[in-house]
Scaffold this motif. Structure first.
Motif, PDB file in Angstrom:
ATOM      1  N   THR A 193      80.695  41.697 -69.389  1.00 57.99           N
ATOM      2  CA  THR A 193      80.582  40.623 -70.376  1.00 57.99           C
ATOM      3  C   THR A 193      81.593  39.535 -70.010  1.00 57.99           C
ATOM      4  O   THR A 193      82.580  39.807 -69.302  1.00 57.99           O
ATOM      5  CB  THR A 193      80.925  41.138 -71.783  1.00 57.99           C
ATOM      6  N   PRO A 194      81.360  38.296 -70.465  1.00 62.68           N
ATOM      7  CA  PRO A 194      82.354  37.242 -70.196  1.00 62.68           C
ATOM      8  C   PRO A 194      83.753  37.624 -70.694  1.00 62.68           C
ATOM      9  O   PRO A 194      84.747  37.347 -70.022  1.00 62.68           O
ATOM     10  CB  PRO A 194      81.794  36.045 -70.954  1.00 62.68           C
ATOM     11  N   SER A 227      80.757  30.537 -70.190  1.00 58.55           N
ATOM     12  CA  SER A 227      80.858  31.896 -70.720  1.00 58.55           C
ATOM     13  C   SER A 227      82.300  32.383 -70.697  1.00 58.55           C
ATOM     14  O   SER A 227      82.868  32.773 -71.723  1.00 58.55           O
ATOM     15  CB  SER A 227      79.995  32.837 -69.883  1.00 58.55           C
ATOM     16  N   SER A 244      76.487  35.778 -67.062  1.00 62.56           N
ATOM     17  CA  SER A 244      76.607  34.413 -67.579  1.00 62.56           C
ATOM     18  C   SER A 244      75.422  33.610 -67.054  1.00 62.56           C
ATOM     19  O   SER A 244      74.654  34.080 -66.219  1.00 62.56           O
ATOM     20  CB  SER A 244      77.917  33.771 -67.107  1.00 62.56           C
ATOM     21  N   ASP A 245      75.338  32.356 -67.516  1.00 60.99           N
ATOM     22  CA  ASP A 245      74.249  31.479 -67.036  1.00 60.99           C
ATOM     23  C   ASP A 245      74.321  31.316 -65.526  1.00 60.99           C
ATOM     24  O   ASP A 245      73.307  31.065 -64.871  1.00 60.99           O
ATOM     25  CB  ASP A 245      74.361  30.095 -67.680  1.00 60.99           C
TER      26      ASP A 245
END
Ligand SMILES: NC(=O)c1ccc[n+]([C@@H]2O[C@H](COP(=O)([O-])OP(=O)(O)OC[C@H]3O[C@@H](n4cnc5c(N)ncnc54)[C@H](OP(=O)(O)O)[C@@H]3O)[C@@H](O)[C@H]2O)c1
Length: 270
Positions: A216-217, A13, A193-194
């Motif tokens: 957010t990334p 990400s 993110s993951d």
């Protein structure tokens, strides 16, 4: 800054976000990724928005010391100006790497440790090195024996935090031993993110309730990008701030012991 910037975990990400920002600034980037197909898709996606991007992909599995050695060996001296140790993982259970290290430690600590050490002869003496750490570093202590957690000592977040704390310790000792290098730490905060899917039954609930509150990334990677552009080293980039290294992390004797213990486990010359 001419020459390539190595970004590890460029398929992730924040890694992909970093590559795109750097490419948009005209920086050539070497995407160091374990999954070449995924890397190709990320590269194509970035090129669709930044057609002039200069993006090279090379294979690097940080859980494998032989992969790290092969990657470093293939770097042409003088071709790279900066290293962004971004890749990371939170293993869901205890898994030994092919070298016998616990996987979270292998990817977040031993791999970046060896990669950085091996690249020192190829990088300029004032190269920028940015290591991605985490606020979890502040919740744990570190001793040499913790570098190799036994299965019964493994915990998903505790082991991750200690691996990141070890990376932080390495960064500070690296800066002491190579004062011309510009070694900086970046802490992205909590990013959607993951990585924050920890494999629990309540992850789908967290996706709805928790992830929207996370950065957010693109936002999370900003401290690292500022660190990569920094004139000075030995700083802690978090949020919009560039701080002195927090006092709770200053322990040169510990850092020297962790460095020596790691050298006992990994030969830089082999
Ligand atoms: N997300 C957060 O809240 C948070 C907070 C603090 C710090 N961080 C740190 O920020 C960095 C980026 O995290 P992220 O949130 O962007 O995570 P992410 O989306 O899960 O990306 C992780 C990246 O690391 C790569 N990676 C994993 N194992 C690897 C291995 N064995 N060899 C090489 N690369 C490997 C992944 O490659 P694949 O695509 O092949 O899986 C992926 O590119 C990590 O160091 C993480 O610890 C994240």
């Amino acid at each position: 800054m001419n020459g390539r910037i190595i970004v590890t975990g460029a398929t992730g990400s924040m890694g992909a976000a970093a590559v795109e920002y750097l490419a948009a600034e005209g920086r050539p980037v070497l995407m160091a990724c374990r999954n070449l197909a995924k890397a190709g898709a990320v590269r194509a996606d970035i090129l669709s928005r930044v057609p002039e991007a200069d993006l090279e992909i090379r294979q690097l599995d940080l859980a494998s010391l032989s992969s790290v050695r092969a990657f470093a060996q293939a770097i042409e001296p003088g071709s790279v100006v900066a290293l962004f140790n971004n890749a990371g993982v939170i293993s869901k259970g205890y898994h030994p790497s092919e070298d016998g290290f616990e996987n979270t430690f292998a990817v977040n600590y031993f791999g970046p440790w060896l990669l950085t050490r091996l690249l020192l002869t190829k990088l300029p003496t004032d190269a920028r090195i940015v290591n991605m750490v985490s606020l979890t570093c502040g919740f744990v202590s570190l001793r040499e024996s913790m570098l190799e957690p036994r299965e019964r000592d493994f915990s998903q977040l505790g082991t991750y935090a200690r691996a990141k704390r070890a990376l932080l310790s390495f960064s500070l000792e690296l800066a002491r031993r190579y004062p011309d290098l510009r070694v900086n730490l970046a802490d992205p905060g909590i990013v959607a993110s993951d990585m924050i899917d920890l494999g629990h039954w309540y992850d789908p609930l967290a996706d709805v309730l928790f992830k929207p509150l996370c950065k957010t990334p693109k936002a999370g990677v900003q401290p690292a990008l500022r660190a990569l552009a920094a004139a000075e080293g030995n700083r802690y980039y978090v949020g919009k701030k560039c701080r002195e290294i927090p006092r709770r992390y200053i322990d040169p004797a510990l850092d020297a012991r962790i460095w020596a213990a790691t050298e006992q486990l990994i030969s830089v010359s082999a």
